[in-house]
Design an enzyme around this catalytic site. Structure first.
Site, PDB file in Angstrom:
ATOM      1  N   ASP A   1      32.272 -23.751 -14.681  1.00 41.78           N
ATOM      2  CA  ASP A   1      31.113 -22.954 -15.079  1.00 41.78           C
ATOM      3  C   ASP A   1      30.439 -22.352 -13.857  1.00 41.78           C
ATOM      4  O   ASP A   1      30.429 -22.952 -12.781  1.00 41.78           O
ATOM      5  CB  ASP A   1      30.104 -23.821 -15.838  1.00 41.78           C
ATOM      6  CG  ASP A   1      29.489 -24.892 -14.946  1.00 41.78           C
ATOM      7  OD1 ASP A   1      28.332 -24.727 -14.526  1.00 41.78           O
ATOM      8  OD2 ASP A   1      30.169 -25.890 -14.653  1.00 41.78           O
ATOM      9  N   SER A   2      29.907 -21.145 -14.028  1.00 40.71           N
ATOM     10  CA  SER A   2      29.129 -20.476 -12.994  1.00 40.71           C
ATOM     11  C   SER A   2      29.942 -20.365 -11.699  1.00 40.71           C
ATOM     12  O   SER A   2      31.050 -19.821 -11.719  1.00 40.71           O
ATOM     13  CB  SER A   2      27.807 -21.222 -12.784  1.00 40.71           C
ATOM     14  OG  SER A   2      26.890 -20.453 -12.048  1.00 40.71           O
ATOM     15  N   ALA A   3      29.464 -20.901 -10.588  1.00 41.41           N
ATOM     16  CA  ALA A   3      30.265 -20.886  -9.362  1.00 41.41           C
ATOM     17  C   ALA A   3      31.592 -21.594  -9.579  1.00 41.41           C
ATOM     18  O   ALA A   3      32.630 -21.188  -9.039  1.00 41.41           O
ATOM     19  CB  ALA A   3      29.495 -21.529  -8.213  1.00 41.41           C
TER      20      ALA A   3
ATOM     21  N   MET B   1      33.166 -20.437 -17.886  1.00 36.97           N
ATOM     22  CA  MET B   1      31.883 -20.252 -18.566  1.00 36.97           C
ATOM     23  C   MET B   1      30.911 -19.579 -17.606  1.00 36.97           C
ATOM     24  O   MET B   1      30.647 -20.098 -16.522  1.00 36.97           O
ATOM     25  CB  MET B   1      31.327 -21.607 -19.007  1.00 36.97           C
ATOM     26  CG  MET B   1      32.184 -22.328 -20.034  1.00 36.97           C
ATOM     27  SD  MET B   1      31.618 -24.049 -20.314  1.00 36.97           S
ATOM     28  CE  MET B   1      32.696 -24.930 -19.158  1.00 36.97           C
TER      29      MET B   1
ATOM     30  N   HIS C   1      22.507 -18.962 -19.409  1.00 38.08           N
ATOM     31  CA  HIS C   1      23.495 -19.408 -18.437  1.00 38.08           C
ATOM     32  C   HIS C   1      23.957 -20.840 -18.719  1.00 38.08           C
ATOM     33  O   HIS C   1      23.161 -21.766 -18.790  1.00 38.08           O
ATOM     34  CB  HIS C   1      22.893 -19.302 -17.032  1.00 38.08           C
ATOM     35  CG  HIS C   1      23.868 -19.462 -15.923  1.00 38.08           C
ATOM     36  ND1 HIS C   1      24.981 -18.662 -15.797  1.00 38.08           N
ATOM     37  CD2 HIS C   1      23.906 -20.314 -14.856  1.00 38.08           C
ATOM     38  CE1 HIS C   1      25.655 -19.009 -14.714  1.00 38.08           C
ATOM     39  NE2 HIS C   1      25.028 -20.023 -14.132  1.00 38.08           N
TER      40      HIS C   1
END
Length: 302
Positions: A144-146, A172, A270
């Site tokens: 997810d994210s980074a 994600m 987010h």
């Protein structure tokens, strides 16, 4: 995550948190541990300490999981915070739904360990899994994210190293453009309680890159050669600054003739998947991820 069964209530609670830009690295890490670690761990999942290629982490092992099938999970946190410990709730929910042994690793974090340390650690662990007998047909990635960006970077690094690629990947809200050129950074900044305060700033990217080229494909996989990658599922919320990272990644993957499915979740924020205690959408998204992974692992796994 905040205990509220309504997305607007969750957004209101998250909006009360201090902006990452106002915190020291240690404070960011403390806030992230509290935020990500607040969810419920799935029943029937046990945790075991892990160490592969000198990288530590945690195994989340669901009941009756097959030993030869592995999900490698790369956590988010802007490459500066987050941990396997904090991600136990989200990782255990994925492990329980899919029935797959899941490894979440503590790759090195910036600023102490800038780019490309995270990519190097992820690649070392991936290589160690292969050397330990895990067949790539039974190996999948998620993040997810980074960590979603790191999943993409890992596949590019593995391809460059001549290693076989995993069966599939799920990202994600992936951060795949360190230059932050997506229009949604500005368009969604008032609607994104987590990343909105950072819109127009390069704090996270600067902390990780420390002078490295932001368009380097291992930092910003959006600009890499995406050909020959395995199927990718992208999930993203409609009201987040990284929306355009997801839509542009889907377009680039499609142009590279990679099987890609983009799912934009209306009204979600987010990494909403980590809020499965509160949100039906999060539970449905996790179920979708599980079904996608099992489908690409082959009929013998389902």
């Amino acid at each position: 995550m905040p205990h509220n069964n309504n997305i607007d209530g969750i957004i209101e609670q998250l909006s009360q948190l201090p902006s990452l830009g106002s915190l020291t690295i240690d404070q960011q890490r403390q806030q992230a541990e509290q935020l990500f670690g607040a969810g419920s761990c799935a029943e029937g999942v046990t945790f075991e300490a892990a160490s592969l290629a000198s990288v530590s982490g945690l195994w989340a092992i669901p009941t009756d999981a097959r030993p030869d099938i592995v999900l490698l999970y790369l956590h988010g946190g802007g490459y500066s915070f987050g941990s396997a410990q904090a991600y136990r709730p989200l990782v255990s929910q994925l492990a329980a739904r899919s029935g797959i042994r899941t490894l979440c690793i503590d790759y090195r974090l910036a600023p102490e360990h800038p780019f490309p340390a995270a990519v190097e650690d992820a690649l070392d662990v991936y290589r160690a899994l292969l050397e330990n007998g895990v067949n790539t047909e039974h190996l999948v990635l998620a993040g997810d994210s980074a960590g979603g960006g790191l999943c993409m970077a890992l596949m590019l690094a593995a391809k460059a190293a001549g290693l076989p690629l995993p069966a599939a990947a799920v990202v994600m809200s992936p951060w795949v453009d360190m230059a932050q050129t997506g229009a949604s950074w500005n368009l969604q900044k008032a609607r994104d309680p987590l990343l909105g305060p950072l819109a127009g700033k390069t704090l996270m990217a600067d902390t990780y890159l420390q002078g490295a080229e932001p368009l380097n494909p291992l930092a910003s996989p959006l600009y890499g050669d995406l050909r020959s990658l395995p199927p990718v599922l992208i999930q993203v919320g409609s009201r987040e600054c990284l929306l355009d990272d997801s839509t542009r990644l889907a377009s680039r993957l499609a142009s590279a003739e990679v099987a890609v499915h983009l799912d934009v979740w209306p009204g979600m924020i987010h990494v909403f998947q980590s809020m499965s205690d509160q949100l039906e959408e999060a539970r449905r998204a996790l179920d979708q991820i599980s079904a996608f992974l099992l489908r690409h692992l082959g009929e013998d796994v389902s």
